[in-house]
Design an enzyme around this catalytic site. Sequence first.
Site, PDB file in Angstrom:
ATOM      1  N   HIS A  17      40.032  40.454  42.391  1.00 43.69           N
ATOM      2  CA  HIS A  17      38.820  40.057  43.110  1.00 43.69           C
ATOM      3  C   HIS A  17      38.783  40.704  44.482  1.00 43.69           C
ATOM      4  O   HIS A  17      39.733  41.362  44.910  1.00 43.69           O
ATOM      5  CB  HIS A  17      38.740  38.518  43.233  1.00 43.69           C
ATOM      6  CG  HIS A  17      39.656  37.933  44.255  1.00 43.69           C
ATOM      7  ND1 HIS A  17      39.365  36.810  44.972  1.00 43.69           N
ATOM      8  CD2 HIS A  17      40.890  38.309  44.690  1.00 43.69           C
ATOM      9  CE1 HIS A  17      40.345  36.524  45.804  1.00 43.69           C
ATOM     10  NE2 HIS A  17      41.293  37.404  45.646  1.00 43.69           N
ATOM     11  N   CYS A  36      41.714  41.359  52.519  1.00 47.02           N
ATOM     12  CA  CYS A  36      41.187  40.801  51.258  1.00 47.02           C
ATOM     13  C   CYS A  36      39.743  41.239  51.006  1.00 47.02           C
ATOM     14  O   CYS A  36      39.179  40.951  49.953  1.00 47.02           O
ATOM     15  CB  CYS A  36      41.278  39.280  51.274  1.00 47.02           C
ATOM     16  SG  CYS A  36      42.956  38.723  51.539  1.00 47.02           S
ATOM     17  N   HIS A  42      41.856  43.503  44.903  1.00 44.89           N
ATOM     18  CA  HIS A  42      43.300  43.308  44.764  1.00 44.89           C
ATOM     19  C   HIS A  42      43.495  42.223  43.707  1.00 44.89           C
ATOM     20  O   HIS A  42      42.541  41.532  43.332  1.00 44.89           O
ATOM     21  CB  HIS A  42      43.921  42.898  46.107  1.00 44.89           C
ATOM     22  CG  HIS A  42      43.377  41.608  46.634  1.00 44.89           C
ATOM     23  ND1 HIS A  42      42.213  41.529  47.382  1.00 44.89           N
ATOM     24  CD2 HIS A  42      43.803  40.328  46.492  1.00 44.89           C
ATOM     25  CE1 HIS A  42      41.966  40.270  47.693  1.00 44.89           C
ATOM     26  NE2 HIS A  42      42.910  39.508  47.155  1.00 44.89           N
ATOM     27  N   HIS A  44      45.842  38.968  41.596  1.00 43.66           N
ATOM     28  CA  HIS A  44      46.741  37.807  41.723  1.00 43.66           C
ATOM     29  C   HIS A  44      47.193  37.346  40.343  1.00 43.66           C
ATOM     30  O   HIS A  44      46.446  37.479  39.365  1.00 43.66           O
ATOM     31  CB  HIS A  44      46.022  36.616  42.361  1.00 43.66           C
ATOM     32  CG  HIS A  44      45.596  36.833  43.769  1.00 43.66           C
ATOM     33  ND1 HIS A  44      46.483  36.903  44.819  1.00 43.66           N
ATOM     34  CD2 HIS A  44      44.361  37.008  44.313  1.00 43.66           C
ATOM     35  CE1 HIS A  44      45.815  37.095  45.947  1.00 43.66           C
ATOM     36  NE2 HIS A  44      44.527  37.176  45.666  1.00 43.66           N
ATOM     37  N   ASP A  82      40.929  35.344  32.631  1.00 41.63           N
ATOM     38  CA  ASP A  82      42.173  36.121  32.491  1.00 41.63           C
ATOM     39  C   ASP A  82      41.887  37.605  32.256  1.00 41.63           C
ATOM     40  O   ASP A  82      41.057  37.967  31.405  1.00 41.63           O
ATOM     41  CB  ASP A  82      43.010  35.561  31.332  1.00 41.63           C
ATOM     42  CG  ASP A  82      44.387  36.205  31.271  1.00 41.63           C
ATOM     43  OD1 ASP A  82      44.972  36.459  32.340  1.00 41.63           O
ATOM     44  OD2 ASP A  82      44.875  36.457  30.144  1.00 41.63           O
ATOM     45  N   HIS A  83      42.567  38.453  33.041  1.00 37.18           N
ATOM     46  CA  HIS A  83      42.394  39.912  32.968  1.00 37.18           C
ATOM     47  C   HIS A  83      40.949  40.335  33.239  1.00 37.18           C
ATOM     48  O   HIS A  83      40.438  41.286  32.639  1.00 37.18           O
ATOM     49  CB  HIS A  83      42.904  40.474  31.628  1.00 37.18           C
ATOM     50  CG  HIS A  83      44.399  40.518  31.579  1.00 37.18           C
ATOM     51  ND1 HIS A  83      45.165  39.384  31.435  1.00 37.18           N
ATOM     52  CD2 HIS A  83      45.262  41.551  31.697  1.00 37.18           C
ATOM     53  CE1 HIS A  83      46.434  39.726  31.454  1.00 37.18           C
ATOM     54  NE2 HIS A  83      46.535  41.027  31.628  1.00 37.18           N
ATOM     55  N   GLU A 128      46.973  30.576  44.355  1.00 35.98           N
ATOM     56  CA  GLU A 128      46.552  31.976  44.361  1.00 35.98           C
ATOM     57  C   GLU A 128      47.767  32.882  44.593  1.00 35.98           C
ATOM     58  O   GLU A 128      47.885  33.966  44.031  1.00 35.98           O
ATOM     59  CB  GLU A 128      45.506  32.220  45.455  1.00 35.98           C
ATOM     60  CG  GLU A 128      44.921  33.614  45.406  1.00 35.98           C
ATOM     61  CD  GLU A 128      43.996  33.895  46.576  1.00 35.98           C
ATOM     62  OE1 GLU A 128      44.407  33.665  47.729  1.00 35.98           O
ATOM     63  OE2 GLU A 128      42.870  34.331  46.325  1.00 35.98           O
TER      64      GLU A 128
HETATM   65  N1  LIG Z   1      40.740  29.600  52.505  1.00 32.81           N
HETATM   66  C1  LIG Z   1      41.118  30.723  51.860  1.00 32.81           C
HETATM   67  N2  LIG Z   1      41.689  31.718  52.550  1.00 32.81           N
HETATM   68  C2  LIG Z   1      42.073  32.846  51.900  1.00 32.81           C
HETATM   69  C3  LIG Z   1      41.900  32.957  50.520  1.00 32.81           C
HETATM   70  C4  LIG Z   1      41.281  31.884  49.814  1.00 32.81           C
HETATM   71  O1  LIG Z   1      41.074  31.933  48.594  1.00 32.81           O
HETATM   72  N3  LIG Z   1      40.921  30.793  50.522  1.00 32.81           N
HETATM   73  N4  LIG Z   1      42.305  34.078  49.870  1.00 32.81           N
HETATM   74  C5  LIG Z   1      42.851  35.084  50.485  1.00 32.81           C
HETATM   75  C6  LIG Z   1      43.156  36.341  49.720  1.00 32.81           C
HETATM   76  O2  LIG Z   1      42.551  36.335  48.446  1.00 32.81           O
HETATM   77  C7  LIG Z   1      44.508  36.923  49.709  1.00 32.81           C
HETATM   78  O3  LIG Z   1      44.696  37.643  48.530  1.00 32.81           O
HETATM   79  C8  LIG Z   1      45.683  36.100  50.015  1.00 32.81           C
HETATM   80  O4  LIG Z   1      46.785  36.944  49.854  1.00 32.81           O
HETATM   81  P1  LIG Z   1      47.965  37.153  50.872  1.00 32.81           P
HETATM   82  O5  LIG Z   1      47.493  37.075  52.278  1.00 32.81           O
HETATM   83  O6  LIG Z   1      48.684  38.361  50.439  1.00 32.81           O
HETATM   84  O7  LIG Z   1      48.795  35.883  50.451  1.00 32.81           O
HETATM   85  P2  LIG Z   1      49.979  35.152  51.169  1.00 32.81           P
HETATM   86  O8  LIG Z   1      49.428  34.308  52.288  1.00 32.81           O
HETATM   87  O9  LIG Z   1      50.705  34.381  50.132  1.00 32.81           O
HETATM   88  O10 LIG Z   1      50.858  36.322  51.669  1.00 32.81           O
HETATM   89  P3  LIG Z   1      51.750  36.399  52.953  1.00 32.81           P
HETATM   90  O11 LIG Z   1      52.711  37.485  52.643  1.00 32.81           O
HETATM   91  O12 LIG Z   1      52.387  35.063  53.118  1.00 32.81           O
HETATM   92  O13 LIG Z   1      50.817  36.732  54.106  1.00 32.81           O
HETATM   93  C9  LIG Z   1      43.068  35.065  51.938  1.00 32.81           C
HETATM   94  N5  LIG Z   1      42.622  33.857  52.563  1.00 32.81           N
HETATM   95 ZN   LIG Z   2      42.992  37.470  46.826  1.00 37.56          ZN
END
Ligand SMILES: Nc1nc2c(c(=O)[nH]1)N=C([C@H](O)[C@H](O)COP(=O)(O)OP(=O)(O)OP(=O)(O)O)CN2
Ligand SMILES: [Zn+2]
Length: 139
Positions: A17, A36, A42, A44, A82-83, A128
């Site tokens: 997404h 993002c 990217h 998940h 999925d996928h 996620e």
């Molecule tokens: N309120 C939300 N905030 C964010 C969402 C969401 O769905 N709701 N999603 C994202 C992104 O999709 C993103 O892919 C998150 O990934 P990432 O930053 O890599 O994830 P982590 O926090 O687990 O990784 P770290 O390495 O800990 O930074 C962003 N925000």
């Molecule tokens: Zn994401």
Amino acid sequence: MSAKAFLTRRLTFSACHRLHSIHLTDKKNLEIYGKCNNPNGHGHNYVVKVTVCGEIDNETGMVMNMADLKKYMEEAITKPMDHKNLDLDVIFFADKPSTTENVSVFIWESLKRIMSSPELLHKIEVYETENNIVTYYGD
Ligand SMILES: Nc1nc2c(c(=O)[nH]1)N=C([C@H](O)[C@H](O)COP(=O)(O)OP(=O)(O)OP(=O)(O)O)CN2
Ligand SMILES: [Zn+2]
């Protein structure tokens, strides 16, 4: 009056997404979503936990047959997402950013439509990433 219990089943699905809101400018999208908002998206490996709550049936000893819950979750989660590219393949996200919050709402609404006893649906948890988790109770 029977005893009440909570039943949880877990599944995983993979999808890609892009976080982007059609209600915001490109500049604002980039400012809010950062990496993002990458135009090519990217991916998940999502983990979903669905919890139902109800009385344990005296005859069957079950709140709900886990086999039925599995079937509902495959229909409401695996089949549509999925996928897939959530933004392009799932109509629900055509006018909403595919945040984990909105993924949770999509799952809740889909399960409600499919389940034969939708009133038993209690909680949706969507991971996620290992660190980013959304919990939704339908309100
Ligand atoms: N309120 C939300 N905030 C964010 C969402 C969401 O769905 N709701 N999603 C994202 C992104 O999709 C993103 O892919 C998150 O990934 P990432 O930053 O890599 O994830 P982590 O926090 O687990 O990784 P770290 O390495 O800990 O930074 C962003 N925000
Ligand atoms: Zn994401």
